[in-house]
Design a protein around this motif. Structure first.
Motif, PDB file in Angstrom:
ATOM      1  N   UNK A   1      51.599  74.584  33.972  1.00 28.59           N
ATOM      2  CA  UNK A   1      53.010  73.550  34.222  1.00 28.59           C
ATOM      3  C   UNK A   1      54.319  73.980  34.224  1.00 28.59           C
ATOM      4  N   UNK A   2      54.967  75.037  34.304  1.00 26.18           N
ATOM      5  CA  UNK A   2      55.750  75.621  34.100  1.00 26.18           C
ATOM      6  C   UNK A   2      56.690  76.085  35.651  1.00 26.18           C
ATOM      7  N   UNK A   3      55.201  76.238  36.403  1.00 21.40           N
ATOM      8  CA  UNK A   3      54.942  76.475  38.318  1.00 21.40           C
ATOM      9  C   UNK A   3      55.585  74.722  38.564  1.00 21.40           C
ATOM     10  N   UNK A   4      55.279  74.636  38.444  1.00 19.88           N
ATOM     11  CA  UNK A   4      55.537  72.785  38.939  1.00 19.88           C
ATOM     12  C   UNK A   4      56.647  72.132  38.380  1.00 19.88           C
ATOM     13  N   UNK A   5      57.058  72.737  37.016  1.00 20.52           N
ATOM     14  CA  UNK A   5      58.647  72.449  36.753  1.00 20.52           C
ATOM     15  C   UNK A   5      59.570  73.274  37.512  1.00 20.52           C
ATOM     16  N   UNK A   6      58.792  74.224  37.915  1.00 21.09           N
ATOM     17  CA  UNK A   6      60.014  74.744  38.656  1.00 21.09           C
ATOM     18  C   UNK A   6      59.776  74.281  40.395  1.00 21.09           C
ATOM     19  N   UNK A   7      59.331  74.287  40.626  1.00 22.71           N
ATOM     20  CA  UNK A   7      58.647  74.054  42.101  1.00 22.71           C
ATOM     21  C   UNK A   7      58.067  72.120  42.099  1.00 22.71           C
ATOM     22  N   UNK A   8      59.180  71.161  41.742  1.00 21.37           N
ATOM     23  CA  UNK A   8      58.577  70.048  41.967  1.00 21.37           C
ATOM     24  C   UNK A   8      58.443  69.775  43.516  1.00 21.37           C
ATOM     25  N   UNK A   9      57.766  69.253  44.010  1.00 20.67           N
ATOM     26  CA  UNK A   9      57.396  68.915  45.545  1.00 20.67           C
ATOM     27  C   UNK A   9      56.126  69.268  45.922  1.00 20.67           C
ATOM     28  N   UNK A  10      56.060  70.088  47.321  1.00 18.95           N
ATOM     29  CA  UNK A  10      54.793  70.695  48.330  1.00 18.95           C
ATOM     30  C   UNK A  10      54.378  71.621  47.109  1.00 18.95           C
ATOM     31  N   UNK A  11      54.815  72.374  46.481  1.00 18.19           N
ATOM     32  CA  UNK A  11      53.662  73.306  45.800  1.00 18.19           C
ATOM     33  C   UNK A  11      52.982  72.508  44.412  1.00 18.19           C
ATOM     34  N   UNK A  12      53.378  71.800  43.705  1.00 14.55           N
ATOM     35  CA  UNK A  12      52.749  70.153  42.856  1.00 14.55           C
ATOM     36  C   UNK A  12      51.204  69.973  43.349  1.00 14.55           C
ATOM     37  N   UNK A  13      51.829  69.677  45.040  1.00 16.80           N
ATOM     38  CA  UNK A  13      50.687  68.889  45.702  1.00 16.80           C
ATOM     39  C   UNK A  13      49.452  69.889  46.421  1.00 16.80           C
ATOM     40  N   UNK A  14      50.292  71.312  46.146  1.00 13.58           N
ATOM     41  CA  UNK A  14      49.087  72.433  46.785  1.00 13.58           C
ATOM     42  C   UNK A  14      48.034  72.353  45.902  1.00 13.58           C
ATOM     43  N   UNK A  15      49.047  72.649  44.900  1.00 13.92           N
ATOM     44  CA  UNK A  15      47.944  73.474  43.596  1.00 13.92           C
ATOM     45  C   UNK A  15      46.978  72.336  43.554  1.00 13.92           C
ATOM     46  N   UNK A  16      46.953  71.297  43.473  1.00 11.75           N
ATOM     47  CA  UNK A  16      45.860  70.288  43.438  1.00 11.75           C
ATOM     48  C   UNK A  16      44.356  70.784  44.006  1.00 11.75           C
ATOM     49  N   UNK A  17      44.880  71.597  45.286  1.00  7.17           N
ATOM     50  CA  UNK A  17      43.444  72.428  45.767  1.00  7.17           C
ATOM     51  C   UNK A  17      43.668  73.508  45.890  1.00  7.17           C
ATOM     52  N   UNK A  18      43.891  74.448  44.845  1.00  8.76           N
ATOM     53  CA  UNK A  18      43.841  75.482  44.742  1.00  8.76           C
ATOM     54  C   UNK A  18      42.833  76.026  43.544  1.00  8.76           C
ATOM     55  N   UNK A  19      42.614  77.418  44.393  1.00 12.35           N
ATOM     56  CA  UNK A  19      41.285  77.955  43.230  1.00 12.35           C
ATOM     57  C   UNK A  19      42.392  79.056  41.984  1.00 12.35           C
ATOM     58  N   UNK A  20      41.771  79.556  41.365  1.00 11.04           N
ATOM     59  CA  UNK A  20      43.149  80.190  40.284  1.00 11.04           C
ATOM     60  C   UNK A  20      42.202  81.931  40.210  1.00 11.04           C
ATOM     61  N   UNK A  21      42.574  82.845  40.104  1.00 15.40           N
ATOM     62  CA  UNK A  21      42.489  84.157  39.497  1.00 15.40           C
ATOM     63  C   UNK A  21      43.356  84.507  38.256  1.00 15.40           C
ATOM     64  N   UNK A  22      42.396  84.656  37.421  1.00 19.19           N
ATOM     65  CA  UNK A  22      43.510  85.600  35.838  1.00 19.19           C
ATOM     66  C   UNK A  22      42.655  86.843  36.050  1.00 19.19           C
ATOM     67  N   UNK A  23      43.766  87.600  36.126  1.00 18.00           N
ATOM     68  CA  UNK A  23      42.901  89.329  36.328  1.00 18.00           C
ATOM     69  C   UNK A  23      42.493  89.769  36.771  1.00 18.00           C
ATOM     70  N   UNK A  24      42.038  89.204  38.352  1.00 13.70           N
ATOM     71  CA  UNK A  24      40.926  89.154  39.063  1.00 13.70           C
ATOM     72  C   UNK A  24      39.399  88.771  38.879  1.00 13.70           C
ATOM     73  N   UNK A  25      39.924  87.285  37.843  1.00 16.24           N
ATOM     74  CA  UNK A  25      38.579  86.732  37.126  1.00 16.24           C
ATOM     75  C   UNK A  25      38.389  85.503  37.225  1.00 16.24           C
ATOM     76  N   UNK A  26      37.746  84.926  38.307  1.00 14.89           N
ATOM     77  CA  UNK A  26      37.490  83.416  39.277  1.00 14.89           C
ATOM     78  C   UNK A  26      37.756  82.689  37.845  1.00 14.89           C
ATOM     79  N   UNK A  27      38.241  81.749  38.004  1.00 12.96           N
ATOM     80  CA  UNK A  27      38.241  80.800  36.818  1.00 12.96           C
ATOM     81  C   UNK A  27      37.678  79.611  36.801  1.00 12.96           C
ATOM     82  N   UNK A  28      36.984  79.416  37.985  1.00 16.27           N
ATOM     83  CA  UNK A  28      36.255  78.070  38.916  1.00 16.27           C
ATOM     84  C   UNK A  28      36.483  77.261  37.957  1.00 16.27           C
TER      85      UNK A  28
END
Length: 84
Positions: A33-60
């Protein structure tokens, strides 16, 4: 609140205009949410397609609200990669 580093890769890095930045958040959902607030626009669209690792652990498929962040931790933002 945990202070975490969010690292962007490939299209996410291009959309954010930086390789990494710091945020304070309790969960992955809070951080995104903080990322989207700081970077509205293209990054918000990119995030919809992303996967995430938290401390090297896949969020899945875990709900982002349930993924707690540790102080000093790292969130990796990984867009889909092409190639072979």
């Amino acid at each position: 609140m945990a202070k975490v580093t969010v690292r962007y890769w490939a299209a996410a890095k291009a959309a954010a205009g930086t390789a990494e930045e710091s945020y304070e958040a309790v969960t992955l959902a809070d951080a995104l949410d903080a990322v989207r607030e700081r970077h509205p626009g293209e990054l918000t669209r990119v995030l919809r397609r992303c996967s995430f690792l938290v401390d090297s652990d896949p969020v899945g498929t875990r709900a982002h609200e349930t993924v707690r962040l540790a102080d000093g931790g790292t969130v990796e933002v990984l867009p889909p990669f092409a190639g072979g």
